[in-house]
Design a protein around this motif. Structure first.
Motif, PDB file in Angstrom:
ATOM      1  N   ASP A   1       0.833  -1.202   0.000  1.00  0.00           N
ATOM      2  CA  ASP A   1       0.000   0.000   0.000  1.00  0.00           C
ATOM      3  C   ASP A   1       0.865   1.248   0.000  1.00  0.00           C
ATOM      4  O   ASP A   1       1.919   1.286   0.627  1.00  0.00           O
ATOM      5  CB  ASP A   1      -0.904   0.030   1.239  1.00  0.00           C
ATOM      6  CG  ASP A   1      -1.982  -1.042   1.187  1.00  0.00           C
ATOM      7  OD1 ASP A   1      -2.271  -1.508   0.077  1.00  0.00           O
ATOM      8  OD2 ASP A   1      -2.517  -1.396   2.247  1.00  0.00           O
ATOM      9  N   ALA A   2       0.381   2.267  -0.701  1.00  0.00           N
ATOM     10  CA  ALA A   2       1.084   3.544  -0.708  1.00  0.00           C
ATOM     11  C   ALA A   2       0.955   4.175   0.672  1.00  0.00           C
ATOM     12  O   ALA A   2      -0.070   4.030   1.342  1.00  0.00           O
ATOM     13  CB  ALA A   2       0.494   4.450  -1.773  1.00  0.00           C
TER      14      ALA A   2
ATOM     15  N   LYS B   1       0.112   6.962   3.088  1.00  0.00           N
ATOM     16  CA  LYS B   1      -0.826   8.084   3.016  1.00  0.00           C
ATOM     17  C   LYS B   1      -0.653   8.993   4.229  1.00  0.00           C
ATOM     18  O   LYS B   1      -0.395   8.520   5.340  1.00  0.00           O
ATOM     19  CB  LYS B   1      -2.272   7.582   2.955  1.00  0.00           C
ATOM     20  CG  LYS B   1      -2.606   6.848   1.674  1.00  0.00           C
ATOM     21  CD  LYS B   1      -2.562   7.792   0.489  1.00  0.00           C
ATOM     22  CE  LYS B   1      -3.028   7.115  -0.786  1.00  0.00           C
ATOM     23  NZ  LYS B   1      -2.995   8.017  -1.917  1.00  0.00           N
TER      24      LYS B   1
ATOM     25  N   ASP C   1      -5.808  11.639   2.832  1.00  0.00           N
ATOM     26  CA  ASP C   1      -5.289  10.759   1.771  1.00  0.00           C
ATOM     27  C   ASP C   1      -4.283  11.414   0.833  1.00  0.00           C
ATOM     28  O   ASP C   1      -4.374  11.284  -0.385  1.00  0.00           O
ATOM     29  CB  ASP C   1      -6.450  10.202   0.934  1.00  0.00           C
ATOM     30  CG  ASP C   1      -7.041   8.948   1.568  1.00  0.00           C
ATOM     31  OD1 ASP C   1      -6.365   8.363   2.432  1.00  0.00           O
ATOM     32  OD2 ASP C   1      -8.162   8.571   1.187  1.00  0.00           O
TER      33      ASP C   1
ATOM     34  N   ASP D   1      -0.661  11.496  -0.852  1.00  0.00           N
ATOM     35  CA  ASP D   1       0.516  10.660  -1.041  1.00  0.00           C
ATOM     36  C   ASP D   1       1.751  11.529  -0.786  1.00  0.00           C
ATOM     37  O   ASP D   1       1.639  12.739  -0.572  1.00  0.00           O
ATOM     38  CB  ASP D   1       0.536  10.002  -2.427  1.00  0.00           C
ATOM     39  CG  ASP D   1       0.640  10.989  -3.581  1.00  0.00           C
ATOM     40  OD1 ASP D   1       1.148  12.123  -3.407  1.00  0.00           O
ATOM     41  OD2 ASP D   1       0.220  10.609  -4.691  1.00  0.00           O
TER      42      ASP D   1
ATOM     43  N   GLN E   1       2.278  14.697  -2.931  1.00  0.00           N
ATOM     44  CA  GLN E   1       1.411  15.818  -2.562  1.00  0.00           C
ATOM     45  C   GLN E   1       1.956  16.524  -1.314  1.00  0.00           C
ATOM     46  O   GLN E   1       1.963  17.757  -1.250  1.00  0.00           O
ATOM     47  CB  GLN E   1      -0.018  15.321  -2.310  1.00  0.00           C
ATOM     48  CG  GLN E   1      -0.717  14.862  -3.578  1.00  0.00           C
ATOM     49  CD  GLN E   1      -2.013  14.145  -3.277  1.00  0.00           C
ATOM     50  OE1 GLN E   1      -2.058  13.142  -2.571  1.00  0.00           O
ATOM     51  NE2 GLN E   1      -3.101  14.665  -3.833  1.00  0.00           N
TER      52      GLN E   1
ATOM     53  N   ARG F   1       1.104  10.581   9.393  1.00  0.00           N
ATOM     54  CA  ARG F   1       0.753   9.256   8.903  1.00  0.00           C
ATOM     55  C   ARG F   1       0.356   8.413  10.104  1.00  0.00           C
ATOM     56  O   ARG F   1       1.025   8.443  11.138  1.00  0.00           O
ATOM     57  CB  ARG F   1       1.977   8.628   8.239  1.00  0.00           C
ATOM     58  CG  ARG F   1       1.801   7.175   7.906  1.00  0.00           C
ATOM     59  CD  ARG F   1       3.137   6.552   7.556  1.00  0.00           C
ATOM     60  NE  ARG F   1       2.933   5.200   7.076  1.00  0.00           N
ATOM     61  CZ  ARG F   1       3.899   4.307   6.979  1.00  0.00           C
ATOM     62  NH1 ARG F   1       5.129   4.626   7.294  1.00  0.00           N
ATOM     63  NH2 ARG F   1       3.645   3.095   6.549  1.00  0.00           N
TER      64      ARG F   1
END
Length: 173
Positions: free
Chosen positions: A2-3, A5, A13, A15, A18, A70
């Motif tokens: 999973d990325a 976030k 949300d 990434d 961003q 996170r």
């Protein structure tokens, strides 16, 4: 896999790219300033899990900051202090690794033309441990500081580790 976030009160949300753009924009708004990019993790043991929060804070010293975090859960109580402190440090290292050399160079390039006017940029790794005689985590200070230093970050412990002991701590509850 999973990325990773991130979130804050304004954005959910995000990434890493961003997050990086927010940091870059924040610095570009006022490049002639002192900047500290601070990373740190804190944890809280709950009845059926342990919550870890890793914070990223870009501070324009004396003039505000932008931050995000996170959240990660481990589905058991992590009651062994060394294991928890070590895992917190690992999560900080993981987020620090997202700031690749090209990322760091991009931020430095914004500030570089202004260093003779007082602009600075440092990267700090905040560890939620203290060296005080009554602090149970003092046994792990040298080990965790060495890990943060090995990544080229300036290590900060209590009472200076505000991202871990204050910002991230707020979201572990």
């Amino acid at each position: 896999m999973d990325a990773i976030k991130f979130q804050n009160l304004s954005h959910k949300d995000m990434d890493f790219e961003q997050v990086f753009q927010h940091i870059k924009t924040f610095i570009q708004q006022e490049p002639i300033s002192e900047y500290k990019l601070m990373l740190g993790t804190d944890s809280q043991v709950h009845p059926t899990y342990t919550r870890f929060i890793t914070g990223i804070v870009i501070q324009r010293v004396g003039k505000g900051a932008w931050a995000c975090y996170r959240k990660q859960l481990v589905n058991r109580q992590m009651t062994t202090l060394h294991e928890r402190i070590s895992y917190e440090t690992s999560l900080t290292e993981e987020v620090a690794s997202l700031f690749t050399e090209p990322h760091k160079n991009e931020l430095i390039e914004i500030i570089l033309p202004h260093i003779y006017k007082g602009a600075t940029f440092t990267i700090e790794g905040h560890i939620d441990i203290g060296s005080g005689e009554r602090n149970r985590t003092r046994l792990y200070v040298n080990e965790m500081v060495a890990r943060i230093e090995s990544l080229g970050m300036e290590p900060k412990i209590k009472p200076d580790s505000i991202v871990a002991s204050s910002y991230a701590n707020r979201y572990t509850k």
